[in-house]
Scaffold this active site. Structure first.
Site, short mmCIF file in Angstrom:
data_model
loop_
_atom_site.label_atom_id
_atom_site.label_comp_id
_atom_site.label_asym_id
_atom_site.label_seq_id
_atom_site.Cartn_x
_atom_site.Cartn_y
_atom_site.Cartn_z
N ASP A 75 23.57 79.26 -18.16
CA ASP A 75 22.61 80.35 -18.29
C ASP A 75 22.27 80.85 -16.88
OD1 ASP A 75 20.96 82.27 -19.33
OD2 ASP A 75 19.84 80.93 -20.64
C1 BGC Z 1 18.97 84.21 -21.13
C2 BGC Z 1 20.29 84.22 -21.87
C3 BGC Z 1 21.09 85.44 -21.52
C4 BGC Z 1 21.27 85.51 -20.03
C5 BGC Z 1 22.10 86.68 -19.56
C6 BGC Z 1 19.15 84.50 -19.66
O1 BGC Z 1 17.92 84.71 -19.02
O2 BGC Z 1 18.35 82.97 -21.32
O3 BGC Z 1 20.03 84.16 -23.25
O4 BGC Z 1 22.32 85.41 -22.17
O5 BGC Z 1 19.99 85.60 -19.42
O6 BGC Z 1 21.46 87.88 -19.75
#
Ligand code: BGC
Length: 714
Positions: A257
Site C-alpha cells: 500500500d
Molecule cells: C489506500 C489503498 C489505495 C492506495 C492507492 C492507499 O492510501 O489504502 O486502498 O489503493 O492508496 O491509491
C-alpha cells in the site's frame, strides 16, 4: 529463452528495482508530474509502474517514454483505484453489497474495467475485501459489510468482472484483492490503528474472501497498512509467504500500500529504509508503492548480504509476467486505443441508474407512506443533502471527479413535473449554525409530505475518515426534530433519506420518521434512482449488509455472535445484556422492505439426513400480499446445534430472489452442498461433524422472522 528470461538477462540492478517501484503521477498544465522524480526516470528504466495517471492521452504518453525511449523498452504497468466506478460512478461498494446479486456485482466491475481500460489503464486497486463490523471505521464504505460468506461471493464476482476471462483483452484490468488482511477490525474503529484478533476470527471471517479471490485468479494482492497481532501486514511472513503464497499458491504480484514499506519504521519494526525494504521483500512484497524503499534500500541490503539477487529477481519476474499476461509487451497501446462509443457510455449510465435504484434500502415504511401517492401536489424537500450533487458521488470518485451527478432535488424535478417542490437545506451538513431551521420548518405548511435528506458528507467515510460517533453530524438532529414536530402537527408524513458510507446510529429518526431509506452514496445517478424509488417506478430491493446499531456502545455489532453461557433473559439479572439498550440491532443484517408484502410458509429441507458429499435442497413458499409487484430477497442461514467449538448463532449460507405480482405465490429453492456446513475445528482444520444443524430461512437475520428446520449431518 522466453521473453522474460531474455529481458532479465539484460537488466541492471537499477532497472530491476525500477520494475519493483510504483510511483504516483498526474498531469498538470505544465505536463506530467511524477512524484519525487521526473519523467526521465521512466526513460532510465528506474520507474516501472505508475499510479493515478488519468486519461488515455497522458497514459500513452508515459507508456511511449517507457516503450520507445528506455533501454529495454519494458512497458509500464499503470493502475488506478476504481472503487465504485471509473468515470461513471456506481453506488459505493457497501451499497452494492446490499444488492445480493452476483451478476450485477460482476457487471458493474466489468463496466468499470471497460471504462478504465478505455483510458489506457491496465490495473486497478480493487476489490476491497475487508469485512467490517464497526461503522466507526470510514473504510466500511469501500467494502462488503459484515459477512464473510457474502464477501466470498463479492470477491469472486468482482475479480471476474475486472479481469474478464482474458487478462490480455483491451477491456480487462488486473484486479487487486485488498487490503490483506483483517484491516476492518482496527482498534476502536480508528483508521490505521493496530488490529488484534484471534486466529479463529482471522480464518473464519477475514481470510475466506482472499482465498476466493486467489481461486478466481486475482492478479495482485495488496497488504493492509495495519499491524495484525503484533506484525505489520507489509512484513507479515506467515501470512504473505506462508498462507498466501504457500498454502494458497498465489504466484501473482503483491503490491504494497501507499508508502507502507517506509511506515514499517513508524510501526517500530524497521530501523531505517534499508531494514524496511528487507522486511517487505522477505515477506514477499514485490512492488513498493511510493516508499522508495526498494530503490534506495535494496542496493545497500544486497551489498550487506541481507537479501540475495535471486530474491529480487523472483519479484521482478512476477512483475514482468503480469505485464506479459496483460498483453503489454505485445501491444502497450491496446488499452485506450479507441474511445468508447457513445452508446456504450449511455448504456453504462443506464446501468448506474438501475443499480442505484436497486441498492436503496427501505428501512421503514409505516402505513405505506411510500411510494408517494400519484396525487402529491407539494413536497417539502428539506435537508443539507437534498441539493448536494457532489456528495452523491461518494467517497472514492476516482476519475469521476468532474463528471455530473444528480441530486435528489434534480431527480425529483425530472420525475415529478407537476409537483411543487419546495426546498431549504435547513442546516449545513456539519456546521453548528441552526439559524436556517425555521425557514425549513415553514415549508411544511401546505405540503403533502416532507422529504428529509440527511446524513454525512461523502468524505466523512472512506480512507482516514473514522468517526467516534457515527450519527447525524452537525445540527441535523435538531432539524429533524423541528421538521418532524411540525409535520406531525400538520398530519403529513416525514420520509427521511439517509446518505452515509456506513450504518448510522439514528434511533430517534428511526422511531419518528414515517418512512426511512438508506441511500448510502449512490453515484452519478443518485437523484434519478431515489426518484425512481419514491415514485414507485422501482420497488426498493436493497438489503443492509451491516447491522445498524441502536447505540455507539453496541459496536462492534453483527448478526452472528457466538453463544454465551448466559443468554439474555429479562427475567434473570445475571445474563448477557446492557442496562440501557437492547442487545439487538436497530435494523438487522439483511433487513430491507419492498413495496410488496411477503409472507413465508412451508420451509422444506431435503433430505433430512445428509452426508458430506450430498446437497441439501431448501425450499420455501412465498406470497405477495401487498398491492404492488416486488422482488423479495430470501436468506438461508445455518446453525450447528452441537459442535466442538462454539459456532456463530447464525451463518449466512445462501440467498435467492423472487419477483411476485400482487396476490401471487411462488417458491424459491436453494441448493446447499452439505460440505458448506463444515467448520474449522479446534485445530482450525475444516471439519464435517455429524450432528444436528438448524436450517433457517427468512427475509433478514432477525430471529423472529426466520422459519427453521433441523436436519442431521451423518
Ligand atoms: C489506500 C489503498 C489505495 C492506495 C492507492 C492507499 O492510501 O489504502 O486502498 O489503493 O492508496 O491509491
Amino acid at each position: 529463452m522466453n521473453r522474460i528470461d531474455t529481458i532479465m538477462a539484460r537488466m541492471t540492478l537499477p532497472e530491476k528495482l525500477g520494475q519493483l517501484t510504483m510511483t504516483a503521477s498526474g498531469y498538470a498544465v505544465t505536463g506530467p508530474v511524477i512524484a519525487g522524480d521526473s519523467t526521465q526516470a521512466i526513460i532510465d528504466g528506474t520507474i516501472g509502474n505508475l499510479l493515478n495517471m488519468v486519461g488515455a492521452g497522458p497514459v500513452h504518453e508515459m507508456q511511449r517514454l517507457a516503450v520507445e525511449k528506455s533501454r529495454l523498452g519494458i512497458p509500464l504497468l499503470i493502475g488506478l483505484d476504481i472503487v465504485h466506478g471509473h468515470r461513471t460512478l456506481f453506488p459505493i461498494p457497501l451499497a452494492e453489497a446490499g444488492l445480493f446479486d452476483d451478476a450485477l456485482w460482476e457487471r458493474t466491475a466489468r463496466e468499470a474495467a471497460r471504462e478504465g481500460a478505455a483510458e489506457g489503464l491496465a490495473m486497478t486497486f480493487a476489490p476491497m475485501l475487508d469485512v467490517s463490523r464497526d461503522p466507526r471505521w470510514g473504510r466500511t464504505a469501500e467494502g462488503p459489510g459484515e459477512d464473510p460468506w457474502l464477501n466470498v461471493r463479492i470477491a469472486r464476482a468482482k475479480v471476474r468482472g475486472f479481469q474478464g476471462t482474458d487478462l490480455s483483452s483491451a477491456e480487462s484490468l488486473a484486479a487487486c484483492a485488498k487490503h490483506f488482511v483483517a484491516y476492518g477490525p482496527v482498534t476502536a474503529g480508528r483508521e490505521y490503528a493496530a488490529v488484534d484478533i484471534s486466529e479463529r476470527t482471522l480464518h473464519e471471517v477475514h481470510l475466506p474472501a482472499f482465498a476466493a479471490a486467489v481461486r478466481a485468479g486475482v492478479a495482485t494482492v495488496m497488504p493492509a497498512f495495519t499491524d495484525l497481532n503484533g506484525v505489520p501486514m507489509t512484513a507479515h511472513v506467515p501470512l504473505l509467504r506462508g498462507w498466501l503464497r504457500g498454502e494458497m499458491g498465489f504466484d501473482g504480484v503483491i503490491v504494497s500500500d501507499y508508502n507502507a514499506i517506509a511506515e514499517l519504521i513508524k510501526h517500530g519494526v524497521a530501523a531505517d529504509l534499508v531494514d524496511a525494504a528487507v522486511l517487505a521483500l522477505k515477506a514477499g512484497v514485490d512492488i513498493d508503492m511510493m516508499a522508495d524503499a526498494y530503490r534506495k534500500g535494496l542496493p545497500v541490503a544486497l551489498e550487506q548480504g541481507r537479501v540475495s539477487i535471486d530474491e529480487i529477481d523472483a519479484s521482478v519476474r512476477r512483475v514482468l509476467r503480469l505485464k506479459e499476461q496483460l498483453g503489454l509487451f505485445d501491444d502497450p497501446y491496446r488499452r485506450g486505443a479507441v474511445p468508447e462509443p457513445a452508446a456504450a457510455v449511455a448504456e453504462r449510465h443506464r446501468l448506474a441508474r438501475d443499480v442505484a435504484s436497486r441498492a436503496v434500502v427501505l428501512l421503514k415504511n409505516e402505513r405505506n407512506t411510500l411510494p408517494l401517492p400519484a396525487e402529491t401536489k407539494a413536497l417539502a424537500v428539506i435537508g443539507p443533502l437534498a441539493d448536494a450533487s457532489t456528495e452523491m458521488k461518494g467517497p472514492w470518485w476516482g476519475a469521476g471527479e468532474h463528471e455530473p451527478a444528480t441530486s435528489v432535488l434534480a431527480g425529483l424535478r425530472a420525475a415529478l413535473k407537476k409537483t411543487e417542490l419546495r426546498h431549504a437545506p435547513g442546516v449545513a451538513i456539519d456546521s453548528a449554525d441552526d439559524s436556517g431551521i425555521d425557514e425549513a420548518v415553514a415549508l411544511c405548511d401546505g405540503a403533502d409530505a416532507v422529504l428529509l435528506c440527511l446524513g454525512e458528507r461523502a468524505t466523512m467515510s472512506g480512507e482516514a475518515a473514522s468517526r467516534a460517533t457515527p450519527a447525524l453530524p452537525g445540527r441535523q438532529q435538531a432539524l429533524a426534530e423541528a421538521v418532524t414536530a411540525r409535520a406531525h402537527v400538520l398530519g403529513i408524513p416525514v420520509i427521511a433519506i439517509l446518505f452515509s458510507g456506513r450504518p448510522l446510529v439514528i434511533p430517534w429518526l428511526a422511531e419518528h420518521a414515517d418512512a426511512l431509506l438508506a441511500a448510502w452514496f449512490l453515484g452519478r445517478e443518485a437523484g434519478h434512482a431515489i426518484a425512481d424509488v419514491l415514485t414507485g417506478r422501482v420497488s426498493p430491493g436493497g438489503r443492509t449488509p451491516m447491522s445498524w446499531p441502536r447505540a455507539v456502545g453496541q459496536i462492534p455489532i453483527h448478526y452472528g455472535p457466538r453463544p454465551t453461557g448466559r443468554p439474555m433473559n429479562p427475567a434473570d439479572y445475571y445474563t448477557s445484556k446492557y442496562q440501557d439498550v437492547e442487545n439487538t440491532p436497530l435494523f438487522a443484517f439483511g433487513h430491507g422492505l419492498t413495496y410488496g408484502r411477503f409472507s413465508y410458509d412451508e420451509l422444506r429441507v431435503d433430505p433430512p439426513r445428509v452426508r458430506e458429499h450430498e446437497t441439501l435442497r431448501v425450499s420455501v413458499g412465498l406470497r405477495n400480499d401487498g398491492a404492488r409487484a416486488a422482488e423479495e430477497t430470501v436468506f438461508l442461514f445455518a446453525h450447528a446445534k452441537l459442535s466442538r467449538v462454539t459456532r456463530p448463532l447464525l451463518e449466512l449460507k445462501g440467498y435467492a430472489k423472487l419477483r411476485l405480482e400482487p396476490g401471487a405465490a411462488g417458491s424459491v429453492t436453494l441448493e446447499l452442498p452439505a460440505a458448506e456446513l463444515r467448520y474449522l475445528g479446534p485445530d482450525l482444520q475444516p471439519l464435517f461433524e455429524p450432528g444436528e444443524v438448524e436450517i433457517l430461512v427468512g427475509p433478514s437475520a432477525e430471529a423472529t422472522g426466520l422459519l427453521r428446520q433441523t436436519i442431521e449431518l451423518c
